[in-house]
Design a protein around this motif. Structure first.
Motif, short mmCIF file in Angstrom:
data_model
loop_
_atom_site.label_atom_id
_atom_site.label_comp_id
_atom_site.label_asym_id
_atom_site.label_seq_id
_atom_site.Cartn_x
_atom_site.Cartn_y
_atom_site.Cartn_z
N ALA A 136 60.23 -50.28 16.54
CA ALA A 136 60.84 -48.96 16.72
C ALA A 136 59.79 -47.88 16.91
O ALA A 136 59.94 -46.96 17.74
CB ALA A 136 61.74 -48.64 15.54
N ILE A 137 58.69 -47.96 16.14
CA ILE A 137 57.61 -46.99 16.29
C ILE A 137 56.96 -47.10 17.67
O ILE A 137 56.68 -46.10 18.35
CB ILE A 137 56.57 -47.18 15.17
N SER A 138 56.71 -48.35 18.11
CA SER A 138 56.11 -48.54 19.43
C SER A 138 57.04 -48.08 20.54
O SER A 138 56.60 -47.50 21.55
CB SER A 138 55.76 -50.02 19.64
N TYR A 139 58.34 -48.32 20.37
CA TYR A 139 59.32 -47.98 21.40
C TYR A 139 59.45 -46.47 21.57
O TYR A 139 59.66 -45.98 22.69
CB TYR A 139 60.66 -48.60 21.05
N LEU A 140 59.35 -45.69 20.49
CA LEU A 140 59.55 -44.25 20.55
C LEU A 140 58.23 -43.48 20.67
O LEU A 140 58.21 -42.26 20.47
CB LEU A 140 60.32 -43.77 19.31
N THR A 141 57.14 -44.14 20.96
CA THR A 141 55.85 -43.49 21.16
C THR A 141 55.40 -43.70 22.60
O THR A 141 55.32 -44.85 23.06
CB THR A 141 54.79 -44.05 20.19
N TRP A 142 55.11 -42.59 23.30
CA TRP A 142 54.62 -42.69 24.68
C TRP A 142 53.77 -41.48 25.03
O TRP A 142 53.83 -40.43 24.37
CB TRP A 142 55.78 -42.81 25.67
N ASP A 143 52.98 -41.63 26.06
CA ASP A 143 52.09 -40.55 26.53
C ASP A 143 51.84 -40.78 28.02
O ASP A 143 51.29 -41.82 28.42
CB ASP A 143 50.79 -40.54 25.75
N GLU A 144 52.23 -39.81 28.82
CA GLU A 144 52.06 -39.95 30.26
C GLU A 144 50.59 -39.98 30.67
O GLU A 144 50.24 -40.47 31.74
CB GLU A 144 52.77 -38.82 31.02
N ALA A 145 49.72 -39.47 29.79
CA ALA A 145 48.29 -39.53 30.08
C ALA A 145 47.73 -40.93 29.88
O ALA A 145 46.66 -41.24 30.41
CB ALA A 145 47.53 -38.53 29.20
N ASN A 146 48.40 -41.77 29.14
CA ASN A 146 47.96 -43.16 28.91
C ASN A 146 49.20 -44.06 28.99
O ASN A 146 49.70 -44.55 27.96
CB ASN A 146 47.27 -43.26 27.56
N THR A 166 60.40 -51.24 30.11
CA THR A 166 61.80 -50.86 30.29
C THR A 166 62.20 -49.78 29.30
O THR A 166 61.88 -49.85 28.11
CB THR A 166 62.72 -52.09 30.10
N GLY A 167 62.93 -48.77 29.78
CA GLY A 167 63.46 -47.72 28.93
C GLY A 167 62.72 -46.41 29.02
O GLY A 167 63.25 -45.38 28.59
N TRP A 168 61.51 -46.38 29.54
CA TRP A 168 60.75 -45.13 29.65
C TRP A 168 60.35 -44.91 31.10
O TRP A 168 59.88 -45.84 31.78
CB TRP A 168 59.51 -45.20 28.75
N ASN A 169 60.49 -43.67 31.55
CA ASN A 169 60.20 -43.37 32.96
C ASN A 169 58.75 -43.00 33.19
O ASN A 169 58.37 -42.65 34.33
CB ASN A 169 61.11 -42.24 33.46
N GLY A 170 57.92 -43.03 32.15
CA GLY A 170 56.50 -42.75 32.34
C GLY A 170 56.13 -41.29 32.27
O GLY A 170 54.98 -40.93 32.55
N ARG A 171 57.04 -40.42 31.86
CA ARG A 171 56.76 -38.99 31.78
C ARG A 171 56.85 -38.49 30.34
O ARG A 171 57.58 -39.03 29.53
CB ARG A 171 57.76 -38.20 32.65
N GLY A 172 56.10 -37.42 30.03
CA GLY A 172 56.18 -36.75 28.75
C GLY A 172 55.31 -37.40 27.69
O GLY A 172 54.54 -38.34 27.92
#
Length: 361
Positions: A136-146, A166-172
């Motif tokens: 869940a932590i990995s799924y809800l953590t993202w960074d378009e810079a990386n 799957t599930g993230w568009n690569g932004r934000g």
């Protein structure tokens, strides 16, 4: 019609044995035994028939031969013989079956195959919570810079062959700070389950060209997991579920009837306890009941005031009490909390009695 036969085959007109006829002398044996004429000797008396004096006498038993049994056997019917043999065989069959079953259980007890999971208790619940929390932590953590960092972290727990992007568009940008697992619901087959996870995230907002951290928010996920031969894996993307408030149940246990007299008598002692409870273990141990160990807050807050204090009825040695306490934090911050305590009656060496805190919570 022939006249009935007399006992012993005596014919009419024959003298009765043991009775002398007129003018006849008694027999020598009768003279030796003192027999009286006209009476039978005891040795020759016969038992009278139970059917009356005039009943026909039964057949005279023949004397037994040496070694002969005093009874006669009758032939058994074929049905009785069959029933006896049937029930005897049934009992033997049941005993043999019980013996064979017992020996088989000793040699080869029943074992459930390792690949079959029949109940929730055999499902690795703790491992499922651990995997679902990290996923869940990995799924809800993202960074378009990386953008490649998230799939690598998701792939630690996602089943092989599934796409981690799957599930993230690569932004934000967003960071999951902490997560807490809850209930695990296992399906009837015992292979798959869903884990309830609450995650605290910090969202970032784009101001100009810079990502600026925003507020923290709690999000609740339902994470699907599955049990494999090697470990528990995430079997797909999680889903958001509402985290709404719910009222207390109607059957909540009540505190009991208040004891106003004891409440007033122990209020100052309660203030002294919470003052020591906020500072140190040494101070709190001086105001607790003998034999009790209560750890202090060790200066994390300071005691403000005792807003409410209530002791409830009970036995003569132990009571239940509740306290509403105001703690002082950093600066002008205050925080109100409610405590449940156990009071115990103590007696000093001089006979003085007092009530002291024996447990918190």
């Amino acid at each position: 019609m022939a006249p009935p036969r007399r006992p012993g085959g005596q014919q009419p007109g024959q003298p009765v044995q043991g009775h002398p006829q007129p003018g006849q002398q008694p027999a020598p044996s009768e003279q030796r035994h003192g027999a009286v004429p006209g009476q039978r000797t005891p040795e020759r008396l016969r038992q009278r028939s139970p059917h009356g004096a005039h009943a026909a006498p039964g057949p005279v038993r023949e004397p037994l031969e040496p070694g002969q049994t005093p009874w006669a056997t009758e032939p058994e019917s074929s049905f009785s013989t069959w029933a006896r043999r049937f029930f005897r065989g049934l009992v033997v069959a049941v005993l043999l079956l019980a013996a064979i079953s017992g020996i088989r259980s000793w040699i080869s007890p029943n074992r459930t195959p390792d690949t079959v999971v029949g109940s929730q208790t055999s499902f690795p619940l703790d491992e499922a919570r651990a995997i679902a929390t990290r996923y869940a932590i990995s799924y809800l953590t993202w960074d378009e810079a990386n953008p490649d960092a998230r799939p690598a972290q998701v792939g630690l727990d996602l089943a092989a062959g599934l796409d981690g992007r799957t599930g993230w568009n690569g932004r934000g940008k967003q960071v999951a700070v902490i997560a807490y697992p809850g209930e695990v619901k296992v399906d009837s087959g015992g292979v798959a389950a869903v884990v309830d996870v609450r995650v605290r995230v910090q969202q970032y907002y784009l101001k100009g060209r810079v990502m600026t951290p925003g507020t923290f928010a709690w999000q609740r996920l339902s994470v699907p997991v599955a049990r494999t031969a090697a470990r528990v894996v995430a079997s797909g993307p999680p889903t958001f579920v509402p985290d709404s408030r719910a009222p207390l149940p109607e059957n909540m246990p009540g505190p009991g009837a208040p004891d106003d007299v004891l409440t007033a008598a122990t209020k100052e002692d309660a203030k002294a306890f919470f003052g020591a409870y906020a500072e140190s273990d040494n101070k709190v141990s001086a105001v607790t009941a003998p034999g009790s160990t209560i750890r202090s807050l060790n200066g994390a807050v300071k005691f403000g005031e005792l807003k409410d204090w209530q002791v409830y009825t009970g036995n003569d040695d132990e009571r239940r009490a509740t306290a509403a306490v105001t703690w002082k934090g950093v600066g002008d911050t205050t925080l109100d909390q409610t405590y449940t305590l156990t009071l115990r009656r103590t007696v000093a060496t001089d006979g003085a009695q007092r009530w002291q805190v024996a447990a918190v919570g």
